[in-house]
Design an enzyme around this catalytic site. Structure first.
Site, mmCIF file in Angstrom:
data_model
loop_
_atom_site.group_PDB
_atom_site.id
_atom_site.type_symbol
_atom_site.label_atom_id
_atom_site.label_comp_id
_atom_site.label_asym_id
_atom_site.label_seq_id
_atom_site.Cartn_x
_atom_site.Cartn_y
_atom_site.Cartn_z
ATOM 1 N N LYS A 69 1.149 26.218 25.440
ATOM 2 C CA LYS A 69 1.885 25.021 25.867
ATOM 3 C C LYS A 69 0.952 24.109 26.656
ATOM 4 O O LYS A 69 0.159 24.585 27.475
ATOM 5 C CB LYS A 69 3.080 25.459 26.720
ATOM 6 C CG LYS A 69 4.079 24.373 27.066
ATOM 7 C CD LYS A 69 5.251 24.970 27.846
ATOM 8 C CE LYS A 69 6.331 23.953 28.158
ATOM 9 N NZ LYS A 69 7.489 24.552 28.861
ATOM 10 N N SER A 144 11.914 23.195 26.755
ATOM 11 C CA SER A 144 10.806 22.278 26.683
ATOM 12 C C SER A 144 9.595 22.829 25.922
ATOM 13 O O SER A 144 8.716 22.062 25.545
ATOM 14 C CB SER A 144 10.364 21.905 28.096
ATOM 15 O OG SER A 144 9.888 23.044 28.777
ATOM 16 N N SER A 168 13.471 27.226 28.977
ATOM 17 C CA SER A 168 12.532 26.551 28.078
ATOM 18 C C SER A 168 11.701 27.444 27.166
ATOM 19 O O SER A 168 10.988 26.921 26.309
ATOM 20 C CB SER A 168 11.590 25.667 28.887
ATOM 21 O OG SER A 168 12.231 24.470 29.200
HETATM 22 N N1 GLN Z 1 16.128 22.232 29.938
HETATM 23 C C1 GLN Z 1 15.995 22.576 31.304
HETATM 24 C C2 GLN Z 1 15.517 21.376 32.083
HETATM 25 O O1 GLN Z 1 15.429 20.346 31.513
HETATM 26 C C3 GLN Z 1 15.048 23.718 31.452
HETATM 27 C C4 GLN Z 1 13.644 23.304 31.383
HETATM 28 C C5 GLN Z 1 12.669 24.435 31.529
HETATM 29 O O2 GLN Z 1 13.029 25.600 31.494
HETATM 30 N N2 GLN Z 1 11.420 24.075 31.745
HETATM 31 O O3 GLN Z 1 15.230 21.440 33.233
#
Ligand code: GLN
Length: 491
Positions: A69, A144, A168
């Site tokens: 990532k 994400s 994410s």
């Molecule tokens: N979708 C969640 C957010 O927008 C989780 C994001 C994540 O786990 N990095 O914060």
């Protein structure tokens, strides 16, 4: 022919039937051909691909290529966290998680697209445009860590690293039909991970199967003196071998059945419910018992999460001011103006929304009402899990209420986007490990991909802190019984 799981590839390399260089060349070609931008026919899931052939590499991971990532710092290689403000930033050092895998013999193949600073559930918040879901290019891969999930599902990398703050890793794994594991908080060093919300962020594997997830985890865990929150993991991570679930007590939380009336319009899709129920029936056939458990405060997890994570983000992202890293506004009239313009131009809309929310929640006079209260809810949620784990070994839920949704479907409504993480956020707040494995395909007519037969549904399995071996074993037994058509999204 080379379309193998990483563990299978390692076995072939060790047997002398395959060379690491051959494998690297295979993936490099695929990554370069299909990982790039949409105009060029790609999935837009990779933001950088290694050039040339990797040097021969020793160690238990036998040179197998790895996608990482974007937010992991990789020395000399662009590490932009999906943000314009870090465009072109090449860090002087490599994150501990990546470094440990390289030491164990993995080779850096690519950096993967992501939501900006990991804020999002669809990869649509990336400054580099959304990654596409290889099951259906009109849909999101989840987020994400969407680029990592799409790359593994499409067969552009044998495995990948993601991060999970509120879901994410698990949610994109579910939406792309692969395995994603969020370990116990502190199991893997966060050193060199560009921070979103430091009390929640965890690195973890995105892989084709449970065996590969265990192998990546095994080589990343452990205390690191560069991250004071990292812990010595109490056991070795074993290769999961379980075929049965005899004696395993599974809990289904009553409060995590449906986002429900408090969250208007957010129902679990019938096809997700059906796949989840089939997985539960299968677990019972394998010898598990299933009972209802209660997590009375879990329904408040999402609200607490958005206060806490935004507050931490507002503090963490203060460092991006145009002075030390990335992009700097050049047309400014003075220092303050330079800060303001850099941040105005550099951050995307969702990041700005979180910084404003978080700054507000931390401001004097509001701190107790928002941040303090959210902290107390977090403690209650952790207690709920501890109580539940007195009666059951593992807790199961759908990973997400819905299968991969259409690009643009939720961008206008942040709350409906936030609801994608209804099932994953409670475990993040409690700091406990959770894995998502594919448990079937949707059948509803509105969710049928171009391959026919629907889109992937994820099953989430969570356990107490440091129960990763138990979690991986249960996931392995279920994976064998489910027989998910994992290779169907390969490009
Ligand atoms: N979708 C969640 C957010 O927008 C989780 C994001 C994540 O786990 N990095 O914060």
């Amino acid at each position: 022919m080379l379309d193998l799981s990483a563990s299978a590839a390692i076995a072939e390399i060790e047997a002398g039937d395959l060379s690491a260089a051959e494998l690297f060349a295979f993936y490099r070609r695929r990554a370069a051909e299909h990982g790039g931008d949409v105009e060029g026919g790609g999935l837009n899931c990779l933001t950088w691909v290694a050039e040339g052939v990797a040097d021969a590499s020793d160690g238990p991971l036998a040179g197998v290529p790895l996608a990482v990532k974007d937010l992991f710092c990789t020395k000399g290689v662009p590490s932009q966290s999906g943000s314009h403000i870090l465009q072109g930033y090449r860090p002087p050092y490599t994150a501990t998680a990546v470094k440990r895998l390289e030491t164990a013999g993995a080779t850096l193949l690519a950096k993967a697209n992501q939501d900006e600073f990991a804020m999002g559930s669809s990869n649509e918040n990336s400054a580099f445009g959304p990654a596409l879901n290889p099951w259906d290019r009109g849909r999101v891969p989840g987020g994400s860590s969407g680029g990592s999930a799409a790359a593994v599902a499409a067969g552009l990398a044998p495995w990948a690293l993601g991060t999970d703050t509120g879901g994410s890793i698990r949610q994109p794994a579910a939406m792309c039909g692969i395995v994603g594991l969020k370990p116990t908080y502190g199991a893997i060093s966060r050193y060199g991970m560009i921070a979103f919300a430091s009390s929640l962020d965890q690195a973890g594997p995105l892989t084709r199967d449970v065996t590969d997830a265990a192998l990546l985890l095994k080589h990343m865990i452990g205390r690191d003196r560069c991250d004071a929150t990292s812990l010595q993991f109490p056991q070795e991570i074993e290769r999961p071998r379980a075929e049965r679930l005899d004696g395993v007590r599974l809990g289904v939380p009553a409060e995590l059945q449906n986002p429900g009336a408090d969250f208007a319009g957010a129902e679990v899709e019938p096809s997700v419910r059906a796949a989840f129920d089939r997985a539960l029936a299968l677990a019972q056939e394998l010898g598990a018992s299933v009972q209802e458990v209660h997590l009375p405060h879990a329904a408040h997890a999402l609200s607490a999460y958005y206060i806490l994570s935004s507050s931490e983000a507002s503090s963490n992202l203060a460092r991006f001011d145009g002075v030390r890293y990335g992009v700097r506004a050049t047309d400014s009239t003075g220092l303050l103006d330079m800060y303001t313009r850099t941040r105005h131009d550099g951050f995307g809309a969702e990041v700005k929304r979180r910084i404003m929310l978080g700054t507000y929640a931390l401001s004097s006079g509001y701190y107790d009402a928002y941040y303090g209260r959210a902290q107390r809810v977090r403690t209650k949620i952790a207690e709920d899990f501890r109580t539940a784990f007195a009666d059951v070994d593992l807790i199961v839920t759908p990973t997400s209420a819905n299968v991969a949704f259409a690009l643009g479907e939720k961008t206008a409504d942040p709350w409906s986007m936030y609801l994608s993480d209804f099932f994953t956020v409670p475990m993040s707040l409690a700091g406990i490990p959770a894995i998502s494995i594919p448990c079937g395909l949707s059948e509803s007519s509105d969710a049928v991909g171009p391959h026919g037969g629907g889109l992937p549904v994820g099953l989430q399995i969570a356990g107490p802190a440091f129960s990763e071996n138990r979690l991986l074993d249960a996931a392995h037994a279920l994976e064998q019984a489910i027989g998910f058509p994992e290779g169907r999204a390969r490009v």
